[in-house]
Design a protein around this motif. Structure first.
Motif, PDB file in Angstrom:
ATOM      1  N   VAL A  78      -4.319   6.981   3.884  1.00  0.00           N
ATOM      2  CA  VAL A  78      -4.441   5.640   3.319  1.00  0.00           C
ATOM      3  C   VAL A  78      -5.575   5.655   2.290  1.00  0.00           C
ATOM      4  CG1 VAL A  78      -4.907   3.213   3.807  1.00  0.00           C
ATOM      5  CG2 VAL A  78      -3.665   4.613   5.487  1.00  0.00           C
ATOM      6  N   ARG A 131      -8.387   4.216  -0.273  1.00  0.00           N
ATOM      7  CA  ARG A 131      -9.301   3.078  -0.248  1.00  0.00           C
ATOM      8  C   ARG A 131      -8.749   1.989  -1.162  1.00  0.00           C
ATOM      9  NH1 ARG A 131     -15.361   5.786   0.244  1.00  0.00           N
ATOM     10  NH2 ARG A 131     -14.661   7.742   1.182  1.00  0.00           N
ATOM     11  N   ALA A 182      -6.201   0.159  -0.199  1.00  0.00           N
ATOM     12  CA  ALA A 182      -4.757   0.093   0.061  1.00  0.00           C
ATOM     13  C   ALA A 182      -4.296  -1.302   0.459  1.00  0.00           C
ATOM     14  CB  ALA A 182      -4.366   1.086   1.154  1.00  0.00           C
ATOM     15  N   GLU A 183      -5.230  -2.138   0.922  1.00  0.00           N
ATOM     16  CA  GLU A 183      -4.840  -3.502   1.286  1.00  0.00           C
ATOM     17  C   GLU A 183      -4.367  -4.293   0.066  1.00  0.00           C
ATOM     18  OE1 GLU A 183      -9.375  -3.344   0.889  1.00  0.00           O
ATOM     19  OE2 GLU A 183      -7.780  -2.133   1.778  1.00  0.00           O
ATOM     20  N   THR A 184      -4.719  -3.827  -1.139  1.00  0.00           N
ATOM     21  CA  THR A 184      -4.205  -4.471  -2.356  1.00  0.00           C
ATOM     22  C   THR A 184      -3.259  -3.559  -3.137  1.00  0.00           C
ATOM     23  OG1 THR A 184      -6.197  -3.784  -3.564  1.00  0.00           O
ATOM     24  CG2 THR A 184      -6.189  -6.001  -2.619  1.00  0.00           C
ATOM     25  N   PHE A 195      -1.496  -0.905  -1.751  1.00  0.00           N
ATOM     26  CA  PHE A 195      -0.458  -0.364  -0.864  1.00  0.00           C
ATOM     27  C   PHE A 195      -0.284   1.148  -1.045  1.00  0.00           C
ATOM     28  CE2 PHE A 195       0.516  -4.850  -1.128  1.00  0.00           C
ATOM     29  CZ  PHE A 195       0.794  -5.192   0.187  1.00  0.00           C
ATOM     30  N   ASP A 214      -9.485   6.309   3.049  1.00  0.00           N
ATOM     31  CA  ASP A 214      -9.972   5.355   4.051  1.00  0.00           C
ATOM     32  C   ASP A 214      -9.595   5.941   5.415  1.00  0.00           C
ATOM     33  OD1 ASP A 214     -10.188   3.229   5.922  1.00  0.00           O
ATOM     34  OD2 ASP A 214     -10.030   1.775   4.291  1.00  0.00           O
ATOM     35  N   LYS A 222      -8.404   3.543   8.451  1.00  0.00           N
ATOM     36  CA  LYS A 222      -7.031   3.060   8.261  1.00  0.00           C
ATOM     37  C   LYS A 222      -6.016   4.196   8.404  1.00  0.00           C
ATOM     38  CE  LYS A 222      -7.852  -1.041   5.354  1.00  0.00           C
ATOM     39  NZ  LYS A 222      -9.317  -0.996   5.268  1.00  0.00           N
ATOM     40  N   GLU A 258      -5.413   4.643  11.997  1.00  0.00           N
ATOM     41  CA  GLU A 258      -4.617   3.519  12.508  1.00  0.00           C
ATOM     42  C   GLU A 258      -3.136   3.701  12.194  1.00  0.00           C
ATOM     43  OE1 GLU A 258      -5.238   1.065  14.435  1.00  0.00           O
ATOM     44  OE2 GLU A 258      -7.412   1.160  14.576  1.00  0.00           O
TER      45      GLU A 258
END
Length: 301
Positions: free
Chosen positions: A125, A127, A129-131, A133, A159, A162, A165
């Protein structure tokens, strides 16, 4: 698929074989250091009782093992495709030359009947990636393809919380070798605890075989820490990573170009120390992978 005689004989005779990726050759370092490093890794696999099978796509065929001439050609080639699950078939269909990432190497190794693969570090993942993807196709591959991958954790540019996870969500066993901490590529300790710990190649091999007996799909990630004498502790390499990440964002570097750009910048920022560490950790992973492959062969005998 095209097999070298050495690899074909080893598979036919039930001897241990270790798959090796090829993006480390085409997208990791310049010629001739890339070919020299690849040959050193192959020699390390042989020295520990297994046969190396470097995997690449050339002339519309998957090559399982490369001859000296093919390795030289790959090491000097320009415009080589970087292959993952999405573009492996397209590369073959177009007759292009392609270097395999972790995901594509896992697919090709499984097709060839190879159960163990040694690499440097896996993708994960990214860094932000929440925006963006931006999540590597390596991660879902572990849930699909039954290959044990030995790596020095995930690349430290990622990251890592993440990444762990996502692997947990995918049901992927993440096994730290010989320690409780999840390693961070150039560094032995990421500050994160690995979900599982095993202290011998025999245990790791037994877990791989047991997954097959239980009918569980997918493989295993073995997080093998870089040797202590070669590591760059996280507090030392961290500033170089942050600088490289900021430069990538400022220049709009994205998708498959991110990792090669970051590794190149970190090489420059560390005065080449990161590359020395990279080579040391790949050799270390090759040793452990050869031992695991030998244990799997013993269990299946």
């Amino acid at each position: 698929m095209t097999f070298t005689p050495e690899v074909r004989a080893a598979l036919d005779e039930g001897r241990p074989v270790v798959a090796l990726e090829s993006t480390i050759i085409t997208h990791g370092m310049p010629f001739p250091q890339n070919v020299e490093a690849a040959r050193a890794v192959e020699a390390e696999v042989r020295a520990h009782g297994a046969v190396p099978a470097t995997i690449a796509v050339m002339d519309g065929r998957i090559h399982i093992g490369l001859s000296d001439a093919a390795l030289d050609a790959l090491g000097q080639a320009q415009g080589v495709m970087k292959l993952s699950r999405a573009d492996l078939a397209a590369c073959l269909a177009m007759g292009r030359m392609g270097a395999t990432t972790v995901a594509a190497t896992m697919i090709c190794a499984a097709l060839a009947g190879i159960e163990v693969f040694a690499t440097g570090g896996i993708g994960g993942v990214h860094r932000g990636a929440e925006t963006s993807f931006d999540i590597s196709a390596d991660l879902p591959e572990f849930a699909l393809t039954a290959v044990t991958v030995v790596a020095a954790g995930a690349k430290a540019i990622l990251d890592l919380p993440k990444t762990l996870e996502v692997l947990e969500t995918q049901g992927v066993p993440v096994i730290a070798y010989g320690q409780d901490a999840f390693p961070a590529f150039w560094s032995r300790d990421s500050g994160l605890r690995a979900p599982l710990r095993m202290d011998s190649a025999a245990q790791i091999a037994a877990a791989q075989v047991m997954r097959g007996q239980l009918g569980l799909p997918g493989g295993q990630l073995v997080a093998n820490p870089i040797p202590a004498e070669a590591e760059i502790p996280l507090d030392e390499i961290g500033p170089a990573i942050e600088t490289a990440l900021a430069e990538a964002e400022a220049q709009g570097i994205a998708a498959k170009e991110v990792t090669p750009f970051l590794l190149d910048r970190i090489f420059a920022l560390t005065g080449g120390r990161s590359l020395d560490a990279n080579i040391a950790l790949v050799l270390n992973n090759a040793r452990l992978a050869a031992q695991i492959a030998g244990e799997i062969v013993s269990l299946r005998a």
